[in-house]
Design a protein around this motif. Structure first.
Motif, PDB file in Angstrom:
ATOM      1  N   GLY A  52      -2.613   6.262  -4.775  1.00 52.77           N
ATOM      2  CA  GLY A  52      -3.559   5.556  -3.916  1.00 52.77           C
ATOM      3  C   GLY A  52      -3.454   4.381  -3.463  1.00 52.77           C
ATOM      4  N   LEU A  53      -2.097   3.825  -3.859  1.00 47.35           N
ATOM      5  CA  LEU A  53      -1.522   2.849  -2.914  1.00 47.35           C
ATOM      6  C   LEU A  53      -1.149   3.117  -1.335  1.00 47.35           C
ATOM      7  N   PHE A  54      -1.198   4.481  -1.149  1.00 44.31           N
ATOM      8  CA  PHE A  54      -0.983   4.663  -0.064  1.00 44.31           C
ATOM      9  C   PHE A  54      -2.096   4.457   0.967  1.00 44.31           C
ATOM     10  N   VAL A  55      -3.179   4.759   0.557  1.00 49.76           N
ATOM     11  CA  VAL A  55      -4.438   4.383   1.196  1.00 49.76           C
ATOM     12  C   VAL A  55      -4.729   3.031   1.269  1.00 49.76           C
ATOM     13  N   VAL A  56      -4.410   2.208   0.167  1.00 53.14           N
ATOM     14  CA  VAL A  56      -4.470   0.898   0.176  1.00 53.14           C
ATOM     15  C   VAL A  56      -3.527   0.162   1.474  1.00 53.14           C
ATOM     16  N   LEU A  57      -2.476   0.677   1.471  1.00 50.73           N
ATOM     17  CA  LEU A  57      -1.597   0.414   2.620  1.00 50.73           C
ATOM     18  C   LEU A  57      -2.171   0.501   4.089  1.00 50.73           C
ATOM     19  N   LEU A  58      -2.597   1.885   4.078  1.00 52.44           N
ATOM     20  CA  LEU A  58      -3.264   2.147   5.437  1.00 52.44           C
ATOM     21  C   LEU A  58      -4.266   1.285   5.699  1.00 52.44           C
ATOM     22  N   VAL A  59      -5.368   0.858   4.765  1.00 53.37           N
ATOM     23  CA  VAL A  59      -6.563   0.175   5.088  1.00 53.37           C
ATOM     24  C   VAL A  59      -6.090  -1.291   5.346  1.00 53.37           C
ATOM     25  N   GLY A  60      -5.151  -1.793   4.491  1.00 54.05           N
ATOM     26  CA  GLY A  60      -4.552  -2.964   4.593  1.00 54.05           C
ATOM     27  C   GLY A  60      -3.979  -3.159   6.450  1.00 54.05           C
ATOM     28  N   LEU A  61      -3.135  -2.284   6.679  1.00 55.12           N
ATOM     29  CA  LEU A  61      -2.857  -2.552   7.894  1.00 55.12           C
ATOM     30  C   LEU A  61      -3.952  -2.373   9.060  1.00 55.12           C
ATOM     31  N   HIS A  62      -4.790  -1.310   8.724  1.00 59.57           N
ATOM     32  CA  HIS A  62      -6.084  -1.490   9.594  1.00 59.57           C
ATOM     33  C   HIS A  62      -6.758  -2.778   9.727  1.00 59.57           C
ATOM     34  N   THR A  63      -6.976  -3.153   8.518  1.00 58.00           N
ATOM     35  CA  THR A  63      -7.664  -4.617   8.535  1.00 58.00           C
ATOM     36  C   THR A  63      -6.840  -5.590   9.291  1.00 58.00           C
ATOM     37  N   ALA A  64      -5.574  -5.701   9.149  1.00 58.58           N
ATOM     38  CA  ALA A  64      -4.768  -6.724   9.952  1.00 58.58           C
ATOM     39  C   ALA A  64      -4.972  -6.410  11.466  1.00 58.58           C
ATOM     40  N   SER A  65      -5.126  -5.097  11.790  1.00 63.78           N
ATOM     41  CA  SER A  65      -5.369  -4.855  13.325  1.00 63.78           C
ATOM     42  C   SER A  65      -6.569  -5.317  13.658  1.00 63.78           C
ATOM     43  N   ASP A  66      -7.630  -5.142  12.760  1.00 65.91           N
ATOM     44  CA  ASP A  66      -9.025  -5.645  13.193  1.00 65.91           C
ATOM     45  C   ASP A  66      -8.981  -7.215  13.415  1.00 65.91           C
TER      46      ASP A  66
ATOM     47  N   LEU B 117     -11.481 -13.163   7.882  1.00 65.56           N
ATOM     48  CA  LEU B 117     -10.309 -13.201   6.846  1.00 65.56           C
ATOM     49  C   LEU B 117     -10.740 -13.270   5.402  1.00 65.56           C
ATOM     50  N   ALA B 118     -11.605 -14.479   5.183  1.00 65.68           N
ATOM     51  CA  ALA B 118     -11.979 -14.564   3.943  1.00 65.68           C
ATOM     52  C   ALA B 118     -12.980 -13.369   3.346  1.00 65.68           C
ATOM     53  N   ALA B 119     -13.757 -12.960   4.099  1.00 63.75           N
ATOM     54  CA  ALA B 119     -14.695 -11.699   3.711  1.00 63.75           C
ATOM     55  C   ALA B 119     -13.807 -10.363   3.287  1.00 63.75           C
TER      56      ALA B 119
END
Length: 725
Positions: free
Chosen positions: A234-248, A267-269
């Motif tokens: 599940g760490l893989f999808v955490v990484l994906l969502v993290g990268l997508h969030t950084a892009s947003d 960022l705080a949210a």
């Protein structure tokens, strides 16, 4: 009057132009509103169709076969242990197994079925609830895929084919119909991506900080916590969502219409909902896990002595035994490293070619009488008076069950050739000088007494100048697949420390050891250390059929879920899997070409093509990029893993590949004339449906001769020689 008339005459054409323009805008607005209404109708119609087809295909004969299939033997059993509150060890986090146990409990299963081996008949056991629960989670993947691709592309064509690729895949159908961890894992993973896509869409629509936006953010964080709480991948999808969030957030930062404080709030949210919330939920799941499994079970020996003292029924639970260790005591010695087993021997010799043919010594994670050792002076019988074991003493350790002494000599260890062999030697407690060990307490001083549980002991061989250790390497079948024990010339070996766990000696007063029971944080951290070590130690067993990552995307080989007269064979729909590879390659080519053209300034002129078409193109390519990234993140790391791997490990990556296929099919057909586009899409959908019907016996059950045998009705489906159904 004339002037007035002239003025009115001059104004008339202007008014007419304005009125005409307003009429056109009104007409365009009405047309746009009509298009949106029609699109919404089609959206719900298609979504409903997929929902109905998903329910029909997933739940058809879901309780057949009525026997244990493949890894149901593991996860059904673990569900039973939750119902019985019996502690066990597993390499995966607890949420998936807790949910399986809960679903069984709520549907009448009493936790008594043994789940011994595949093929065992359920014979009236209420297993159906657990099967249906896992199937329901697996079924939800299809509509969530539709929803995700819609949010990423706003394309009904892409959404439809992405969902169809999941719906009509035989492998996904099979994997989601049994009592396994895969249905909850892929469900939570897909839900995480769906939440990610929805949050991004709402942010782009300037709906940030609305109630819906907050709910979707919290939903995404919760699903991330659930995914990693089922399996560590599940760490893989955490990484994906993290990268997508950084892009947003990068896009938000670049919006000059917003103040910098807006970016800080965003960022705080995200930090609150996607970092803090998942951590709290993850810890909460483990708290429930440790609170529920409070009774001693098969997994006790994988954990430290202090950890075990919390388990009702364990020999260390609320136990009283001597504080000090004395000569004449019968003890068990537990390796002090995380997940270390008990020093163990049994009445079997090392085979020829693996050192001296003397009695085997191993570590074993389960408690039995073969773990018991008598502490003796090295040069005389056990004294009648109380004599404590102290730092620097020379001792012999006699294996109680076989009456042979712990022994080492100048022979190579069976697996770790740089170490020396450890055996049990002698008869009736009589041996030789190679049985003598020097006891050393970590950080101890001369004359310091050894204590139960808390003292970390090293056993230094008096003759060979090496230390008793475990290499954690698994012995072959002749060693019952227990862990290798050796004498390591590197006396600083961290695995060479042991602690006395059980201490039987009637002549010393006993004290209660509950005071050494660790709290939740300590148990939480130890649980993770043991799980990670267990994962790293998962190696193929002799004769076991496994697979390698390069085989997965090409659908090289499947695996049996059920044998006998009702055969179920996990294999991907070849039309879907092989076209997935085509769309992967196509995406890389198209995306590479478009990026180069954009960089060189030779993108199509917006005067020849509408900006809406150009915007749609980049929206599809952006979605494709994230889906390709999701596939890569969930597939590539397996090449670096040393643990045993199986075909089913590929299916989380398959979800992303299938969504990418839907996006790319839309991309390559949107430029075609309408009649040709509809024809291509119709043929593609017909191919998916036909291939599903053709290979559906693999999922719903086959009987009769195998595909390679004479008169087999399955011979026509054996498209590759490596398929074995």
């Amino acid at each position: 009057m004339a002037a007035a008339t002239a003025s009115e005459s001059d104004a008339s054409p202007k008014n007419a132009t304005v009125n005409k323009s307003m009429a056109q805008k009104k007409k365009a607005g009405a047309s746009e509103s009509s298009d949106k209404s029609e699109q919404k109708t089609w959206w719900w119609l298609l979504f409903g169709v997929f929902l109905a087809l998903t329910i029909g295909t997933r739940f058809y004969n879901v309780t057949v076969p009525d026997h244990v299939c493949w890894d149901e033997t593991h996860f059904g059993k673990m569900g039973s242990w939750y119902i019985n509150r019996t502690f066990f060890f597993d390499v995966h986090p607890p949420l998936g197994k807790m949910l399986i146990g809960l679903s069984g409990y709520l549907t009448g299963y009493d936790g008594t079925f043994p789940f011994d081996k595949p093929g065992d008949k359920y014979n009236g056991t209420h297993y159906e609830g657990m099967r249906i629960f896992c199937t329901a989670l697996g079924a939800a993947i299809v509509p969530m895929t539709f929803h995700t691709v819609w949010d990423m592309t706003s394309s009904l064509t892409a959404s439809t084919f992405a969902a169809a690729y999941i719906l009509f895949d035989i492998g996904m159908l099979i994997l989601n119909r049994y009592i396994l961890l895969d249905p909850p894992l892929i469900f939570f993973m897909t839900a995480s991506v769906m939440g990610m896509a929805r949050v991004s869409r709402l942010t782009q629509l300037s709906a940030s900080f609305t109630t819906g936006w907050w709910l979707w953010l919290a939903f995404t964080g919760a699903m991330l916590a659930c995914t990693i709480s089922v399996k560590f991948v599940g760490l893989f999808v955490v990484l994906l969502v993290g990268l997508h969030t950084a892009s947003d957030l990068w896009d938000v930062l670049g919006d000059l219409t917003r103040p910098i404080s807006y970016t800080v709030r965003q960022l705080a949210a995200r930090a609150l909902t996607l970092i803090v919330l998942p951590i709290l939920l993850y810890a909460a799941f483990f708290y429930v896990h440790l609170a529920v499994l409070n009774r001693s079970g098969s997994g006790d020996g994988f954990y430290s002595s202090g950890f075990q003292s919390n388990l009702v029924g364990n020999s260390l639970y609320n136990v009283s035994m001597p504080r000090e260790v004395a000569y004449g005591a019968v003890v068990t010695l537990k390796n002090h490293k995380t997940g270390g087993g008990y020093l163990h021997s049994h009445n079997h010799l090392y085979p020829k070619g693996f050192g001296a043919r003397q009695q085997q010594v191993t570590t074993y994670s389960h408690k039995d009488d073969n773990n018991r050792w008598l502490i003796k002076p090295y040069d005389k019988p056990v004294p009648d008076n109380i004599t404590l074991l102290r730092h620097g003493d020379l001792v012999r350790l006699e294996h109680v069950a076989t009456r042979r002494n712990l022994h080492s000599h100048r022979e190579q260890a069976p697996i770790t050739k740089k170490h020396l062999q450890v055996t049990c030697y002698g008869e009736e407690g009589q041996g030789d000088t190679n049985d003598v060990w020097v006891v050393q307490i970590a950080g101890g001083k001369a004359g310091q007494a050894a204590e139960t549980v808390t003292s970390r002991l090293t056993f230094y061989h008096y003759i060979e100048r090496c230390v008793l250790t475990t290499t954690s390497k698994q012995l072959p079948k002749w060693g019952f697949e227990q862990q290798e024990v050796t004498c390591n010339p590197n006396i600083r070996d961290k695995a060479a420390q042991w602690n006395v766990e059980d201490n039987q000696f009637d002549k010393l007063p006993s004290v209660n050891f509950q005071v050494y029971a660790p709290g939740f944080i300590s148990r939480f951290l130890e649980s993770h250390a043991v799980m990670l070590q267990g994962n790293a130690g998962l190696k193929p067993k002799e004769g076991e059929v496994t697979s390698r990552p390069w085989q997965w995307p090409i659908n090289y080989r499947g695996q049996f879920f059920s044998g006998s007269d009702h055969r179920v064979y996990l294999l991907g729909n070849p039309i879907i899997w092989w076209s997935n590879l085509v769309f992967l390659a196509l995406f890389l080519i198209i995306f590479g070409v478009e990026i180069i053209r954009y960089q060189r300034g030779s993108a199509e002129n917006t005067t020849t093509r509408s900006s809406a078409v150009d915007e749609n193109k980049w929206r599809l390519l952006r979605a494709g990029l994230w889906l390709f990234g999701g596939w890569l993140i969930h597939y590539l790391p397996f090449y670096a893993m040393g643990r045993v791997l199986y075909f089913h490990h590929y299916f989380p990556a398959l979800v992303f590949n299938s969504m990418l296929a839907g996006v790319m099919l839309d991309y390559v057909t949107v430029r075609l004339p309408a009649w040709m586009r509809h024809a291509v899409l119709g043929v593609a959908m017909a191919g998916l449906v036909y291939s599903f019907v053709l290979f559906s016996p693999l999922a719903y059950g086959m009987s009769g001769p195998f595909s390679h045998e004479p008169n087999s009705t399955l011979a026509g489906l054996k498209w590759m020689s490596s398929w074995e159904f």
